[in-house]
Design an enzyme around this catalytic site. Structure first.
Site, short mmCIF file in Angstrom:
data_model
loop_
_atom_site.label_atom_id
_atom_site.label_comp_id
_atom_site.label_asym_id
_atom_site.label_seq_id
_atom_site.Cartn_x
_atom_site.Cartn_y
_atom_site.Cartn_z
N GLN A 51 -4.62 -1.44 9.66
CA GLN A 51 -4.57 -2.78 9.07
C GLN A 51 -5.19 -3.81 10.02
O GLN A 51 -4.87 -3.85 11.20
CB GLN A 51 -3.10 -3.15 8.76
N ASP B 155 -10.97 3.02 3.81
CA ASP B 155 -11.35 1.60 3.73
C ASP B 155 -12.86 1.45 3.54
O ASP B 155 -13.33 0.40 3.08
CB ASP B 155 -11.01 0.91 5.06
N LYS C 112 0.85 -1.21 0.00
CA LYS C 112 0.00 0.00 0.00
C LYS C 112 0.87 1.25 0.00
O LYS C 112 0.64 2.19 -0.77
CB LYS C 112 -0.93 -0.01 1.23
N1 GUN Z 1 -6.72 -6.68 6.21
C1 GUN Z 1 -6.92 -7.43 5.09
N2 GUN Z 1 -7.52 -6.68 4.13
C2 GUN Z 1 -7.68 -5.45 4.66
C3 GUN Z 1 -8.25 -4.23 4.14
O1 GUN Z 1 -8.72 -4.14 3.01
N3 GUN Z 1 -8.23 -3.16 5.00
C4 GUN Z 1 -7.73 -3.24 6.26
N4 GUN Z 1 -7.77 -2.15 7.01
N5 GUN Z 1 -7.21 -4.36 6.76
C5 GUN Z 1 -7.19 -5.44 5.96
#
Ligand code: GUN
Length: 301
Positions: free
Chosen positions: A98, A121, A54
């Protein structure tokens, strides 16, 4: 007949180039760039690799990016205070915590602490509500469903009045994509059916689908005879079914399999996403798009 492959890896590049161009234009006009913070608690290897990707993508697009790593034993109170700091930071437009979080931290409490206008998100209940209302209310659609919709639109699939069948009812994929596909607008306006573990005859529902979206987390669940000839098949499943040695690095890498029996399905479908390389690359791409949109929202553009 062999289906057209809907390549997320290629569509990702197309969208990232569009975002990069827009970032440059906004920067030239206002001096501002999108700011994204990813908060990582602990050292879960999968989470580290997602967050790294990311941040690398944000960097490539010219974003202001912050990777804030915290120890696994950070208190809930300290994590909430950290989120509050970024809520008030004008250089940050997107805050991502995350998941999963360590057990001593209440995930729901953390997600609602994020300013909904920085929740790129799209997990905050306010953004879930905005998605349900639809139209101009929607600020941050959740990234994987938004990526699925982009794949459908950019592959040229017509969705108006189409029968869309969604396999799976999770909060992060099944429910939101079902809502998005039934709303009015581009890449939507469909007749949607959601099927799940209690559905009596999965196959008969799937066979009606012009667009079949599968997010069940069961490797090879969807058989070729469940697919209507010529249908568009979107496979969201990323199931680790074993390990192999990478020819490139010599290191073990997971063998991934989708929820659809791909080799057989591609002979019947009109178009289909591969696993990997289909839906997967789209999630981070849409996170970048949401962060750019947050900057535009905060600048009143
Ligand atoms: N953990 C796995 N996929 C995601 C996601 O799309 N966003 C977040 N915040 N955590 C994750």
């Amino acid at each position: 007949m062999s289906a057209k492959l809907i390549m997320g890896t290629e569509i990702r590049e197309e969208i990232l180039e569009e975002i990069k161009k827009e970032v440059e234009e906004i920067k030239a006009k206002t001096g501002k760039v999108p700011g994204l913070v990813t908060i990582l608690v602990g050292e879960n290897p999968a989470s580290i690799s997602y967050v790294t990707l990311k941040i690398q993508t944000a960097h490539r697009l010219g974003f202001h990016e912050v990777q804030d790593s915290q120890p696994a034993d950070i208190s809930e109170e300290a994590l909430l205070a950290l989120i509050d700091k970024y809520n008030k930071d004008d250089s940050i437009h997107g805050i991502l915590v995350q998941l999963p979080l360590p057990k001593h931290i209440n995930e729901k409490k953390v997600l609602v602490a994020i300013d909904p206008d920085k929740d790129v998100d799209g997990f905050h209940p306010i953004n879930v509500g905005r998605l349900m209302i639809g139209g101009s209310e929607v600020k941050y659609p959740p990234c994987t469903p938004a990526g699925i919709q982009e794949l459908i639109v950019r592959s040229g699939q017509d969705t108006k009045g189409a029968e869309v069948v969604v396999v799976g009812r999770s909060n992060i994929v099944g429910k939101p994509i079902a809502v998005m596909m039934m709303q009015k607008g581009k890449g939507a306006n469909s007749t949607v059916t959601v099927v799940h573990t209690a559905t009596k005859d999965l196959a008969s529902h799937c066979r009606r689908a012009d667009v079949l979206i599968v997010a069940a987390g069961v490797p090879g669940l969807v058989k070729p005879e469940w697919i209507k000839p010529g249908a568009c098949v979107i496979d969201v499943g990323v199931n680790r079914v074993g390990e192999k040695v990478s020819a490139k690095t010599g290191r073990p890498v997971p063998i991934l399999r989708g929820d659809v029996d791909f080799d057989a399905a591609k002979e019947i479908a009109g178009s289909i996403t591969p696993v990997p390389g289909g839906v997967g690359p789209m999630t981070i791409t849409m996170l970048m798009k949401n962060t750019l949109n947050s900057l535009k929202f905060h600048l009143g553009l």
